[in-house]
Write a protein that holds these residues in place. Structure first.
Motif, short mmCIF file in Angstrom:
data_model
loop_
_atom_site.label_atom_id
_atom_site.label_comp_id
_atom_site.label_asym_id
_atom_site.label_seq_id
_atom_site.Cartn_x
_atom_site.Cartn_y
_atom_site.Cartn_z
N UNK A 54 -60.20 -12.54 133.10
CA UNK A 54 -59.60 -11.20 133.11
C UNK A 54 -59.39 -10.68 131.69
N UNK A 55 -58.88 -11.56 130.82
CA UNK A 55 -58.68 -11.16 129.43
C UNK A 55 -60.01 -10.80 128.77
N UNK A 66 -59.21 -18.74 123.48
CA UNK A 66 -58.06 -19.58 123.12
C UNK A 66 -57.53 -20.32 124.34
N UNK A 67 -57.50 -19.64 125.47
CA UNK A 67 -57.04 -20.29 126.71
C UNK A 67 -58.02 -21.39 127.12
N UNK A 323 -46.70 -10.57 121.78
CA UNK A 323 -46.08 -11.41 122.80
C UNK A 323 -46.95 -12.61 123.11
N UNK A 324 -48.28 -12.43 123.00
CA UNK A 324 -49.20 -13.47 123.43
C UNK A 324 -50.23 -13.66 122.32
N UNK A 330 -53.23 -20.71 123.24
CA UNK A 330 -53.80 -22.05 123.13
C UNK A 330 -52.78 -23.11 123.57
N UNK A 331 -51.56 -22.99 123.08
CA UNK A 331 -50.53 -23.97 123.40
C UNK A 331 -50.14 -23.91 124.88
N UNK A 332 -49.99 -22.69 125.39
CA UNK A 332 -49.64 -22.54 126.80
C UNK A 332 -50.70 -23.17 127.70
#
Length: 421
Positions: A54-55, A66-67, A323-324, A330-332
């Protein structure tokens, strides 16, 4: 912790440990009782993939990548138990070098990849310019002190920052307090930064090995050093099998059995190369530092101006309003993916923290945070990504970290403050 261990902290009653008892048959159990948790794990990974997609279609490809990179990193860390402290402790306490061999494989893979990229982007390494965004920092007494403090923090809290993040996904009772301590350590680092910078960092040399040796010379020299370290480890360690016992089938080997350290190292080295090529070098403290800096500014405990910090390379703590952020994404993703991997392996074992775990986690975390802030990164950024980039600062930080671990383990056990293996 050894190569055969699944959970570093004492959880003898955990499902993960039940899977690893000698008379247990993981092939039959992995998809028996754990089928619901495996389904939840698959759903979590699918959700991460959906968010990334989606991003991407909304015009945020960097966040999407990053995700993806964070999820891969989290799975590899959890499955291969890629923990800098545990690697060193296995060799220090048990003469087991397999974890450190995995680290050497990661460095060798990443150095080769970085060299290919640098050669394309900056054909002449002797121009005086440095490759963009690479973690090549100043070499100073402050870097040595930061590495020593970070190593001591690892010995006290039981892990580095990246390992605490993936153990957060396993339900570790220590990790939350270690990460809170890391934030406090960053704030302490901001409070002490200006004096340290003016006394030891401002005029410190920034040494990039390809600038002196050329790309080929730096690559060969580094690989030779890694080979010598590997030879020395093999000569000073006991003979151990190079891989864990083979699993009875591929799904069990993939989802339940611990991956050999060298496989984890090879994946992390390749991931570090791709991450640098597309987004930024691997690092896990930029977002933590940024949020800590916001807290410190809000509390008025950090100087209004941090001398030179925003111009230095590494996992520096540039205050951000987003916010993101990329590092935050990456960490999340790292934590969510490690949680999914732990669920699938039957290694998600939350436990109520004991007072000693709280104290050790928070105290060690303070040293981790101060060391990461003053050293401009942690074992993933300054050490791993720095050495991959050919930075002398990465080697200096690595030496100081491992000395810090050894000294703190020895002193802590001698005084009875740290448990013996």
């Amino acid at each position: 912790m050894t190569q055969g261990d699944g959970i570093p902290e004492t959880r003898t009653a955990s499902p993960g440990n039940r899977l690893k008892t000698p008379d247990h048959r993981p092939a039959s159990s992995a998809f028996g009782w754990s089928r619901p948790t495996a389904a939840i794990a698959a759903a979590l990974l699918a959700a991460l993939a959906a968010v990334a997609y989606i991003l991407h279609i909304q015009g945020h490809p960097a966040l999407a990548l990053s995700i993806v990179f964070g999820a891969i990193f989290g799975v590899v860390l959890q499955r291969s138990r890629f923990c800098f402290f545990c690697m060193f402790r296995d060799w220090y306490d048990k003469d087991d070098p397999r974890g450190l061999f995995g680290l050497l494989v990661a460095l060798a893979t990443g150095i080769a990849g970085y060299t290919l990229i640098f050669g394309a982007w900056l054909p002449d390494a002797a121009t005086g310019r440095l490759p963009p965004d690479a973690f090549i920092g100043p070499v100073s007494v402050a870097l040595v002190a930061a590495g020593f403090a970070f190593g001591a923090g690892m010995a006290i809290s039981g892990s580095c920052v990246s390992a605490h993040l993936y153990r957060l996904g396993e339900g570790s009772p220590t990790a939350p307090f270690a990460l809170l301590g890391t934030v406090a350590g960053f704030i302490l680092g901001f409070a002490t930064w200006n004096n340290i910078y003016l006394a030891a960092v401002a005029d410190a040399p920034v040494l990039w090995l390809p600038q002196t040796l050329g790309y080929a010379g730096a690559l060969i020299a580094t690989l030779v050093v890694l080979a010598v370290i590997a030879w020395a480890l093999s000569r000073t360690s006991r003979t151990v099998a190079l891989s864990s016992s083979p699993a009875s089938n591929f799904p069990v080997a993939l989802l339940v059995t611990r991956w050999p350290a060298w496989i984890g190292g090879a994946i992390i080295g390749a991931l570090g190369t791709v991450a640098y090529f597309r987004i930024a070098p691997l690092g896990v403290t930029a977002e933590i530092g940024s949020r800590a800096r916001q807290v410190a500014s809000g509390l008025g405990v950090a100087p209004p101006r941090l001398e030179g910090l925003d111009t230095l390379r590494g996992c520096i703590s540039v205050a951000g309003d987003a916010l993101f952020s990329r590092n935050g994404a990456f960490i999340l993703a790292l934590v969510v993916a490690s949680f999914a991997a732990a669920l699938a392996a039957g290694q998600f074992a939350p436990a109520w923290p004991r007072p000693a775990q709280i104290v050790r986690g928070f105290a060690g975390g303070i040293l981790l945070g101060w060391g990461a802030m003053t050293g401009l990164g942690c074992t993933v950024g300054t050490l791993l990504s720095g050495i991959m980039a050919g930075a002398l600062s990465g080697w200096v930080f690595a030496a100081a970290v491992f000395i810090g671990i050894a000294v703190k383990l020895s002193a802590g056990r001698h005084t009875g403050l740290l448990p013996r293996p």
